[in-house]
Design a protein around this motif. Structure first.
Motif, mmCIF file in Angstrom:
data_model
loop_
_atom_site.group_PDB
_atom_site.id
_atom_site.type_symbol
_atom_site.label_atom_id
_atom_site.label_comp_id
_atom_site.label_asym_id
_atom_site.label_seq_id
_atom_site.Cartn_x
_atom_site.Cartn_y
_atom_site.Cartn_z
ATOM 1 N N GLY A 83 0.819 -1.216 0.000
ATOM 2 C CA GLY A 83 0.000 0.000 0.000
ATOM 3 C C GLY A 83 0.849 1.261 0.000
ATOM 4 O O GLY A 83 0.607 2.180 -0.793
ATOM 5 N N ALA A 84 1.839 1.320 0.881
ATOM 6 C CA ALA A 84 2.741 2.474 0.888
ATOM 7 C C ALA A 84 3.533 2.455 -0.419
ATOM 8 O O ALA A 84 4.061 1.423 -0.819
ATOM 9 C CB ALA A 84 3.673 2.415 2.094
ATOM 10 N N CYS A 93 8.364 13.255 -1.567
ATOM 11 C CA CYS A 93 7.019 13.220 -2.166
ATOM 12 C C CYS A 93 5.923 12.805 -1.188
ATOM 13 O O CYS A 93 4.757 13.101 -1.424
ATOM 14 C CB CYS A 93 7.014 12.297 -3.382
ATOM 15 N N GLY A 94 6.248 12.083 -0.138
ATOM 16 C CA GLY A 94 5.243 11.678 0.848
ATOM 17 C C GLY A 94 4.446 10.433 0.481
ATOM 18 O O GLY A 94 3.596 9.991 1.259
ATOM 19 N N ALA A 95 4.714 9.838 -0.671
ATOM 20 C CA ALA A 95 3.923 8.667 -1.088
ATOM 21 C C ALA A 95 4.111 7.474 -0.158
ATOM 22 O O ALA A 95 3.281 6.575 -0.118
ATOM 23 C CB ALA A 95 4.311 8.277 -2.517
ATOM 24 N N GLU A 119 4.450 0.534 17.012
ATOM 25 C CA GLU A 119 3.209 0.142 16.327
ATOM 26 C C GLU A 119 3.168 0.842 14.972
ATOM 27 O O GLU A 119 3.074 2.069 14.904
ATOM 28 C CB GLU A 119 1.998 0.547 17.182
ATOM 29 N N ILE A 120 3.265 0.056 13.926
ATOM 30 C CA ILE A 120 3.283 0.610 12.572
ATOM 31 C C ILE A 120 1.891 0.444 11.967
ATOM 32 O O ILE A 120 1.298 -0.634 12.037
ATOM 33 C CB ILE A 120 4.319 -0.144 11.697
ATOM 34 N N THR A 121 1.383 1.518 11.404
ATOM 35 C CA THR A 121 0.075 1.441 10.731
ATOM 36 C C THR A 121 0.255 1.860 9.281
ATOM 37 O O THR A 121 0.807 2.928 8.994
ATOM 38 C CB THR A 121 -0.963 2.355 11.406
ATOM 39 N N THR A 122 -0.225 1.003 8.396
ATOM 40 C CA THR A 122 -0.180 1.318 6.967
ATOM 41 C C THR A 122 -1.615 1.460 6.467
ATOM 42 O O THR A 122 -2.570 1.192 7.199
ATOM 43 C CB THR A 122 0.527 0.196 6.180
ATOM 44 N N ILE A 123 -1.729 1.834 5.219
ATOM 45 C CA ILE A 123 -3.069 2.020 4.653
ATOM 46 C C ILE A 123 -3.879 0.729 4.746
ATOM 47 O O ILE A 123 -5.110 0.764 4.899
ATOM 48 C CB ILE A 123 -2.964 2.513 3.184
ATOM 49 N N GLU A 124 -3.199 -0.415 4.724
ATOM 50 C CA GLU A 124 -3.927 -1.702 4.809
ATOM 51 C C GLU A 124 -4.581 -1.897 6.175
ATOM 52 O O GLU A 124 -5.501 -2.708 6.303
ATOM 53 C CB GLU A 124 -2.969 -2.874 4.543
ATOM 54 N N CYS A 151 -0.439 8.586 -5.218
ATOM 55 C CA CYS A 151 -0.082 9.299 -3.979
ATOM 56 C C CYS A 151 -1.081 9.049 -2.861
ATOM 57 O O CYS A 151 -0.844 9.442 -1.720
ATOM 58 C CB CYS A 151 -0.003 10.802 -4.252
ATOM 59 N N THR A 152 -2.218 8.428 -3.188
ATOM 60 C CA THR A 152 -3.364 8.404 -2.269
ATOM 61 C C THR A 152 -3.106 7.706 -0.933
ATOM 62 O O THR A 152 -3.493 8.238 0.119
ATOM 63 C CB THR A 152 -4.587 7.796 -2.984
ATOM 64 N N PRO A 153 -2.464 6.537 -0.891
ATOM 65 C CA PRO A 153 -2.212 5.937 0.432
ATOM 66 C C PRO A 153 -1.421 6.873 1.351
ATOM 67 O O PRO A 153 -1.757 7.014 2.541
ATOM 68 C CB PRO A 153 -1.418 4.662 0.103
#
Ligand code: FES
Ligand code: FES
Length: 205
Positions: A83-84, A93-95, A119-124, A151-153
């Motif tokens: 996702g990232a 860029c921040g993507a 604690e890592i959080t991703t878009i998933e 770029c959305t995630p």
């Protein structure tokens, strides 16, 4: 003709003191010297895999990685969470934005080993247990806040933190605190509108 030169009765062998017996003992002496001082150990290979445990979206992932692996590469190439996104791989860029202990970080500039015990959080991991979209995800859909979506995630993860930080009090605020997330499709007006909507819902307004 005698090829030996006269050096006062000494030839080269005599001068060095190397007789037949001495020559025979030299290999033994040198091997003894070698045993006394072993050759230095080779330096450790910096690419040798090291074991790390990353807690991502509430689950532990045990990974064997080169200690120089970025968090972004660990997520994408080792944990299978793509996702990232890798836009620049240079912090521009921040993507690749993810949350570490609730704080947004650029995972391309973060070593994976530094995220151990965090604690890592991703878009998933943003949606609810039943798959219900996070208010920020829903707001991006409602406002059509993307075009290609690359770029959305990163935009969504950054926007969630932006609201939680209290940095979404106005449109100007949102533009300022989301300025590290670039969108080459220039969906910026829609992104601002989406963050404004999600802020209301996240704060229960
Ligand atoms: S990929 Fe990390 S900032 Fe661009
Ligand atoms: S939606 Fe295409 S880069 Fe942002």
């Amino acid at each position: 003709m005698n090829s030996k030169r006269d050096h006062g009765g000494l030839d080269r062998r005599g001068f060095l003191g190397v007789g037949a017996g001495t020559a025979a003992t030299l290999p033994l002496l040198s091997s003894l010297a070698g045993a006394a001082t072993p050759p230095p150990a080779p330096p450790p290979d910096p690419r040798a895999a090291t074991n790390v445990t990353l807690r991502i979206n509430g689950q532990d992932h045990r990974l064997a990685i080169d200690p120089r692996t970025s968090l972004l590469d660990a997520l994408r190439d080792h944990a299978g969470l793509t996702g990232a996104k890798k836009g620049c791989d240079h912090g521009q860029c921040g993507a690749c934005t993810v949350l570490v202990d609730g704080t947004r970080v650029l995972s391309c500039l973060t070593f994976a080993v530094m995220a151990q015990g965090r604690e890592i959080t991703t878009i998933e991991g943003l949606a609810g247990p039943g798959g219900a979209l996070h208010p920020m995800q829903q707001a991006f859909i409602d406002h059509d806040a993307f075009q290609c979506g690359y770029c959305t995630p990163g935009q969504i993860m950054s926007a969630v933190a932006c609201v939680q930080e209290g940095h979404a009090q106005s449109d100007a605020d949102i533009r300022e605190y989301m300025s590290g997330n670039l969108c080459r499709c220039a969906a910026y007006p829609n992104i601002v509108a989406a963050v404004r909507q999600a802020k209301s819902e996240m704060e229960g307004a």
